[in-house]
Each structure stands twice: as structure tokens, then as C-alpha cells.
Design an enzyme around this catalytic site. Structure first.
Site, mmCIF file in Angstrom:
data_model
loop_
_atom_site.group_PDB
_atom_site.id
_atom_site.type_symbol
_atom_site.label_atom_id
_atom_site.label_comp_id
_atom_site.label_asym_id
_atom_site.label_seq_id
_atom_site.Cartn_x
_atom_site.Cartn_y
_atom_site.Cartn_z
ATOM 1 N NE ARG A 192 49.050 46.373 37.285
ATOM 2 C CZ ARG A 192 48.385 45.356 37.841
ATOM 3 N NH1 ARG A 192 47.279 44.898 37.248
ATOM 4 N NH2 ARG A 192 48.809 44.823 38.961
ATOM 5 C CG ASP B 39 48.509 39.136 43.806
ATOM 6 O OD1 ASP B 39 48.556 39.655 42.668
ATOM 7 O OD2 ASP B 39 49.485 39.096 44.570
ATOM 8 C CG HIS C 151 42.825 40.878 34.082
ATOM 9 N ND1 HIS C 151 43.152 40.905 35.425
ATOM 10 C CD2 HIS C 151 43.700 41.718 33.454
ATOM 11 C CE1 HIS C 151 44.177 41.723 35.608
ATOM 12 N NE2 HIS C 151 44.530 42.224 34.436
ATOM 13 C CG ASN D 119 45.885 47.939 39.717
ATOM 14 O OD1 ASN D 119 44.908 47.395 40.223
ATOM 15 N ND2 ASN D 119 47.127 47.527 39.951
ATOM 16 C CB SER E 265 44.935 49.251 43.638
ATOM 17 O OG SER E 265 46.063 49.213 42.777
ATOM 18 N NE ARG F 288 52.016 36.827 40.716
ATOM 19 C CZ ARG F 288 51.919 36.546 42.014
ATOM 20 N NH1 ARG F 288 52.827 35.766 42.590
ATOM 21 N NH2 ARG F 288 50.910 37.009 42.728
#
EC number: 2.5.1.89
Length: 318
Positions: free
Chosen positions: A84, A33, A50, A81, A78, A37
């Protein structure tokens, strides 16, 4: 000067942690995670985060090898996801394709006999990603020294639901007797190939939740959990070793609890030769505290003469 000092302090702490590690978990699962951010904080977009996270993924494979971990599962994408926007998911899919093929061809992977496989609803993925998954699995299928599971289009509850439906259908069709349903019956339907029980879950990025990750293999095994604040691209070997130490403390606590329960059972039943309890106490004798060992010695002295000197909690009566 301050940065130089920090590097040296971190290196010294890493060496200290390495010396303290006595035994590694067999299977570590990681929730990677904080990529987005991290990118935002550094003025980039999600794809930059990423890409930076992939570098950490390459390093953690080395760290697992260093301490003796045999299986690593990475929560990469997941089912949620998919919600998105395309401008975020499409570059991520391209990155996954490139890295899966790169890993599958890497000398390091073949030298260390790493088996790469995907777990999850992979049929939901774009064709190019499924092709890359198939390539990586085909190239490494025969290896078993180390297993790298990539959780793609993964949802823990959905996998359990599908497995349960499959069992129910088999019962309805007369293929399975309900009385014969056991743990293996479910596990065979969860994934194409066996996944070991999870010993340790690591989550980066500061959130303290396991996000429905491998519920059957982690919750059922009472896995240790290590939450840490660094975003995934910043996750260091020191952080990894702290997670391993959390697992060791959890394992030692589990051993001590089992030994104490078995000791209490021997005392409560008034019989020092209950085979299962006696076996547990003997296996985990070293995990007992000094006081508990004294109680065990008193119980052993009372063998054949009754155990009135021990109360139901396993404590010697005054």
C-alpha cells in the site's frame, strides 16, 4: 424514535445472547476487515478508519474478559499490506506505535495481567514500530492470565515455509532425526512462544475467507468460522456473542460426530470394550440423539452376548 427502538432491541438481543452462552472458546482470532471502507463511506481517509477500528479493539478485549476467552489474536498488518502507498502505511505505523505503548502502560492491562506480543515477520517493520513492540512485550512479558497476539507483517504460508526450511536444515545438519519430527517440532519454529490452537475465527466486513490467517493453528484444529457484514469499527458485542454462539454450535456438532463414530466403531467391530471408542462414547454420551442413545443401550445390553442386533452404522436392526 426508530433509533431509540433499535438501541433497545439490540440491548435486549445482547442480553439474550449472553444468557445463551454456556462456554467460551479458549482462543479467538479476528480478521479486522473494513476500516478503509468504513472511512470512505463516512467521507474520511484510511487513517480515520484505522483510528475508529482501534476503539473496537479496546472493546473486544473487555468482551473476551467477560465471557472467559484466554487468548486473542488480531490480524493487524499483513505482509501484503506493505504494497500500500506510504501515505496510508506511515500513519498506520504511527498509530500502532502510539497504541502499543498506550496498551503497555494501561492499568487495565496490568490489572488483568495481559501479555502482549507480536507474531509475524516483525523484522520487516520500521524501527519505531519494532521499538514499540519490544516495549509492550517487555512490560507485559511476565503475565499469563490473558494473551493478546498482534499479527504484524504476518503471512501464514510464509511462516510455515520458514519453519519447514528450518526443520530441513536441522535434518541436513544431523540435529534432528526425520523419524522424530512431530507437531511440536514445527510449532517450536513458528513463533518464539507457544500459541494455542484457534477455536474461533471472526472476520468482519462481509468477505467470507480466512486470508491465510493462522493456518497451522486454525485449520489443524478445525476452528469454527464466523463471517459478519459490519465493518470492524462497527463490530458490536452482539456480533461478538453471535460468533461465540457459532463456536458453541460447532463444538456441539464435533462432539456429536465423534460420539456417533465411536458408537459405529463399537458396533462394526463386534466388541463393546474397545478402550478408545468406549472412552469417547462415555465422554460424549450426552451429545448423542435419543435414537443413538437407544442404540448404545442396546449395544451395552448385548455386551458379552455378541452385537448382532446392531448394524455397522450404529443403528439397531429392526
Amino acid at each position: 424514535m426508530r433509533r431509540w427502538l433499535r438501541r433497545h432491541v439490540d440491548a435486549a438481543y445482547e442480553r439474550l445472547l449472553s444468557r445463551e452462552i454456556a462456554g467460551a472458546p479458549t482462543h479467538v482470532a479476528v480478521i479486522q476487515d473494513g476500516n478503509r471502507r468504513y472511512a470512505r463511506r463516512n467521507g474520511g481517509d484510511a487513517h480515520d478508519g484505522h483510528r475508529a477500528g482501534v476503539e473496537t479493539t479496546e472493546r473486544i478485549l473487555e468482551w473476551c474478559h467477560d465471557v472467559g476467552v484466554e487468548e486473542l489474536t488480531l490480524y493487524t498488518f499483513s505482509t501484503e499490506n506493505f504494497d500500500r502507498p506510504d501515505e496510508e502505511t506511515e500513519p498506520l505505523f504511527d498509530l500502532l506505535c502510539a497504541k502499543l505503548r498506550e496498551f503497555a502502560d494501561a492499568d487495565q492491562v496490568h490489572d488483568k495481567e495481559v501479555c502482549i506480543r507480536a507474531i509475524g515477520e516483525t523484522e520487516m517493520l520500521p524501527d519505531r514500530v519494532r521499538d514499540a513492540v519490544a516495549y509492550a512485550e517487555r512490560r507485559t512479558r511476565e503475565y499469563d492470565r490473558f494473551v493478546l497476539n498482534i499479527a504484524l507483517a504476518y503471512g501464514g504460508r510464509s511462516r510455515l515455509l520458514e519453519a519447514t526450511r528450518d526443520v530441513a536444515t536441522a535434518v541436513e545438519n544431523g540435529e534432528i532425526d526425520p523419524d522424530e519430527i512431530d507437531v511440536e517440532t514445527i510449532e517450536r519454529r513458528l513463533y518464539d512462544r507457544p500459541v494455542r490452537d484457534v477455536d474461533l475465527i471472526i472476520r468482519t466486513g462481509g468477505d467470507e475467507r480466512t486470508s491465510n490467517f493462522l493456518p497451522w493453528h486454525a485449520n489443524g484444529n478445525e476452528a469454527a468460522v464466523f463471517f459478519c457484514t459490519p465493518y470492524w469499527p462497527e463490530f458490536s458485542k452482539t456480533d461478538f456473542l453471535r460468533g461465540i454462539r457459532t463456536y458453541e454450535h460447532r463444538a456441539e456438532s464435533w462432539r456429536r460426530t465423534r460420539a456417533r463414530r465411536a458408537l459405529a466403531l463399537l458396533a462394526a467391530m463386534g466388541e463393546s470394550e474397545l478402550p478408545e471408542a468406549r472412552s469417547i462414547v462415555d465422554r460424549f454420551r450426552d451429545s448423542l440423539s435419543t435414537g443413538d442413545r437407544s442404540d448404545l443401550e442396546a449395544l451395552e445390553r448385548a455386551d458379552g452376548e455378541g452385537v448382532d442386533g446392531i448394524d455397522s452404522s450404529g443403528r439397531a436392526a429392526d
